[in-house]
Scaffold this motif. Structure first.
Motif, short mmCIF file in Angstrom:
data_model
loop_
_atom_site.label_atom_id
_atom_site.label_comp_id
_atom_site.label_asym_id
_atom_site.label_seq_id
_atom_site.Cartn_x
_atom_site.Cartn_y
_atom_site.Cartn_z
N THR A 1 0.66 -1.32 0.01
CA THR A 1 0.17 -0.19 0.18
C THR A 1 0.85 1.36 0.22
N ILE A 2 0.63 2.22 -0.43
CA ILE A 2 0.98 3.54 -1.29
C ILE A 2 0.81 4.71 0.11
N ILE A 3 1.97 4.76 1.21
CA ILE A 3 1.65 5.03 2.48
C ILE A 3 2.35 6.77 2.57
N VAL A 4 3.51 6.86 2.06
CA VAL A 4 4.20 8.25 1.06
C VAL A 4 3.85 9.12 -0.35
N ARG A 5 3.20 9.54 -0.22
CA ARG A 5 3.44 9.89 -1.83
C ARG A 5 3.19 12.00 -1.49
N GLU A 6 4.90 12.31 -1.95
CA GLU A 6 4.91 13.56 -1.65
C GLU A 6 5.49 14.54 -2.80
N CYS A 7 5.21 15.60 -3.17
CA CYS A 7 5.41 16.25 -4.21
C CYS A 7 5.86 18.03 -3.81
N ARG A 8 5.77 17.84 -2.65
CA ARG A 8 5.80 19.24 -2.24
C ARG A 8 7.19 20.52 -2.58
N LYS A 9 8.51 19.19 -2.35
CA LYS A 9 10.36 19.91 -2.54
C LYS A 9 10.67 19.36 -3.20
N ASN A 10 11.57 19.80 -4.12
CA ASN A 10 12.18 19.75 -5.51
C ASN A 10 13.63 18.64 -5.01
N GLY A 11 13.91 17.40 -5.04
CA GLY A 11 15.00 16.63 -5.32
C GLY A 11 14.42 15.29 -4.12
N GLU A 12 13.40 15.13 -3.67
CA GLU A 12 12.63 14.84 -2.96
C GLU A 12 11.61 14.22 -3.48
N LEU B 1 8.68 12.23 -4.99
CA LEU B 1 8.35 11.92 -6.24
C LEU B 1 8.95 13.23 -7.41
N LEU B 2 9.67 13.83 -6.76
CA LEU B 2 10.53 14.96 -7.59
C LEU B 2 11.60 14.55 -7.77
N ALA B 3 12.65 13.41 -7.15
CA ALA B 3 13.83 12.99 -7.27
C ALA B 3 14.64 12.10 -8.10
N PRO B 4 15.48 12.89 -7.85
CA PRO B 4 16.86 12.68 -8.95
C PRO B 4 16.44 11.12 -10.08
N GLY B 5 16.53 11.20 -10.88
CA GLY B 5 16.79 9.37 -11.18
C GLY B 5 15.20 9.09 -10.97
N GLY B 6 14.43 9.57 -10.68
CA GLY B 6 13.29 8.50 -11.11
C GLY B 6 12.14 9.28 -9.48
N ALA B 7 10.38 9.02 -9.75
CA ALA B 7 10.36 9.53 -9.10
C ALA B 7 10.33 8.08 -7.71
N LYS B 8 10.30 8.59 -6.52
CA LYS B 8 9.97 8.08 -4.87
C LYS B 8 8.69 8.07 -5.06
N ILE B 9 8.69 6.57 -4.15
CA ILE B 9 7.04 6.65 -3.55
C ILE B 9 7.09 5.22 -2.46
N GLY B 10 6.35 5.53 -0.80
CA GLY B 10 7.24 4.97 0.68
C GLY B 10 5.91 3.57 -0.19
#
Length: 533
Positions: free
Chosen positions: A384-395, A397-406
């Protein structure tokens, strides 16, 4: 002086040994005068009893004093919190106290008051249900406690009040815990309570455990022989054939008792090609005798089948797909106290080869969605996706190398496997990120990235359900229910019920269309004529 507070006397001994006492026992003393003074002294004494490793309970007299301190405790919720505190020894004191039971008389003086302290008006509030259930499980896990009740023939020989308390305890255990429902000793106690005939809650307990159904339900005889041809016919696509085969045995999550079913489907359930058992409208394939339990079972299975069917379709279609998804780390998201989550990173471009505008697409990989990590179209792990954030650049969903989810996984096996994959993927991910910072040629950097990526453990991430979070609380509530509101009218269809006092005797509709002044005498509201109307 050899008294309760003597350090030498209590070191390595029971806290309430009667031998050698010349002064008044500590739990009978008045510690402080004034409002609440004595209560504070009692609570301080109780805290010492469960806070010290050395103060043990050795005798029946010790156990009775310990129970007395619990009964005198003002807030029973605070009492449960102290017993559940891992920093103290409440679990050990409970086990030592109940281990002193040797006769039905001991049950009257130790077990019954102990259960009354745990299950009362204050602790039965829904807010405290998790805390109460943890303490109940402590009691259930005491070795041979339920077997002892059987050996002492407690149910048959005890008073109605004692049997009622024990029955309430067994119901409170059976509703939330599969381990309790599958306990042979608990089921035997339920049968004994039902045979008494004077315990109303015994019928509820037997309905939760499906006691009657277990006695008559023989899957092998109902399903037929186990040869290949019969097996093929049983699980064909024709619903009126497969629905004749009762639940149980199709996969690891196919249970006879719907309360034992895990809400989120298992991997082998999603891969199972056999059609599930679903209740027919005319109830010709029913296997539960109790009408209320049968209605709860039917609603649970039909609602859950609707959700699971959608998940299977999503996996087969592979439409919401994110390739090269890999587990690269762990995160404890402190902001909203979410549980430990695994960080999954995906490619910078989706399956269609386009970059995703995460800030303006909240419906892509939404929070609480269920995802499947697939390999060659076969699901390997659910989470289950429990972390989905796109507020800060580089973290995230906006992380370098591809989006990240928890993502949070469900089983211990999935947890351990994911930990192992982090050890392999994390160093390779760091090497890829370092390549992007280097000044090498673009073509050479691309091949280097692909080389490292081939060594990583990657999956195709498929969003199998974006709406299961709306099903989950309803399904969980159905599993916790043991009766149906207004069962007399909804389930039993009793046509002789009297008009409720809160309704008027006559209801008259407006004279305008389409009512045309229709009036109804509610004294006949449940008669055959009105029911058919």
């Amino acid at each position: 002086m050899n008294n309760f507070n003597s350090r030498q006397n209590r070191k390595g001994r029971g806290f309430g040994r009667s031998a050698g006492y010349r002064t008044q026992p500590a739990y009978q003393r008045n510690y402080r005068s004034g409002p609440g003074g004595n209560q504070r002294g009692q609570q301080h004494l109780f805290t010492r009893l469960i806070a010290s490793r050395e103060m043990r309970i050795y005798s029946l007299n010790d156990a009775q004093r310990f129970i007395q301190e619990m009964v005198r405790f003002d807030s029973k919720v605070d009492l449960l919190a102290k017993l559940d505190d891992d920093r103290m020894f409440g679990k050990e004191r409970i086990r030592e106290s109940l281990s002193c039971i040797k006769s039905n008389e001991d049950i009257e003086h130790i077990l019954v008051p102990f259960l009354q302290v745990i299950m009362n008006e204050e602790t039965l509030q829904p807010l405290y249900e998790p805390l109460r259930n943890r303490v109940l499980m402590m009691i259930f896990q005491i070795p041979c406690l339920l077997e002892g009740l059987l050996n002492l023939e407690t149910i048959a020989l005890s008073s109605k009040a004692t049997a009622t308390i024990i029955c309430m305890f067994l119901v409170a255990l059976a509703k939330p815990f599969m381990e309790a429902r599958q306990s042979a000793s608990l089921r035997s106690l339920a049968v004994a309570l039902n045979e008494r005939g004077d315990i109303p809650q015994a019928e509820v307990l037997c309905a939760i455990l499906l006691i009657r159904e277990a006695n008559v339900l023989d899957i092998s005889s109902i399903a037929g022989t186990s040869d290949a041809n019969t097996s093929k016919d049983r699980y064909s696509a024709v619903c009126w054939v497969t629905d004749r085969v009762p639940p149980g045995g199709r996969h690891s999550n196919d249970q006879i008792n719907y309360r034992d079913i895990q809400l989120v489907p298992t991997i082998d359930e999603l891969l199972c090609e056999k059609n599930p058992w679903l209740p027919l409208h005319n109830e010709s394939n029913k296997y539960i005798e109790n009408p209320e339990s049968r209605l709860l079972d039917s609603n649970f299975r039909l609602l859950r089948a609707d959700a699971v069917c959608t998940m299977k379709e999503r996996i087969n279609e592979q439409t919401h797909l994110w390739k090269n998804s890999r587990i690269v780390g762990l995160s404890c998201h402190q902001k909203d106290l979410s549980p430990l989550s695994f960080i999954i990173q995906m490619d910078e471009k989706n399956n269609a080869g386009k970059a995703t505008d995460w800030r303006n697409n909240a419906r892509i990989l939404p929070q609480n969605s269920i995802i499947a990590l697939c390999h060659n179209g076969i699901p390997i792990r659910l989470g289950t996706i429990i972390v989905r954030e796109c507020r800060k650049n580089g973290e995230w969903l906006l992380a370098p190398g591809g989006a990240k989810i928890g993502v949070s996984f469900y089983s211990q096996t999935d947890f351990n496997t994911s930990i192992e994959e982090i050890g392999k993927n994390a160093p390779l991910t760091e090497k890829i990120n370092n390549l992007k910072k280097s000044t090498k040629g673009e073509k050479k950097m691309y091949f280097s990235q692909e080389h490292y990526r081939e060594q990583m453990i990657c999956y195709d991430l498929v969003v199998v359900s974006q709406s299961f979070f709306s099903y989950e609380p309803i399904l969980k509530t159905l599993q916790e229910m043991d009766s149906v509101p207004l069962a007399n009218e909804i389930v039993l269809i009793n046509s002789q019920s009297e008009r409720p006092l809160y309704l008027p005797q006559v209801v008259r509709m407006p004279d305008t269309k389409p009512f045309n002044g229709f009036s109804c005498n509610l004294n006949n509201w449940s008669t055959k004529d009105y029911s058919e109307y």
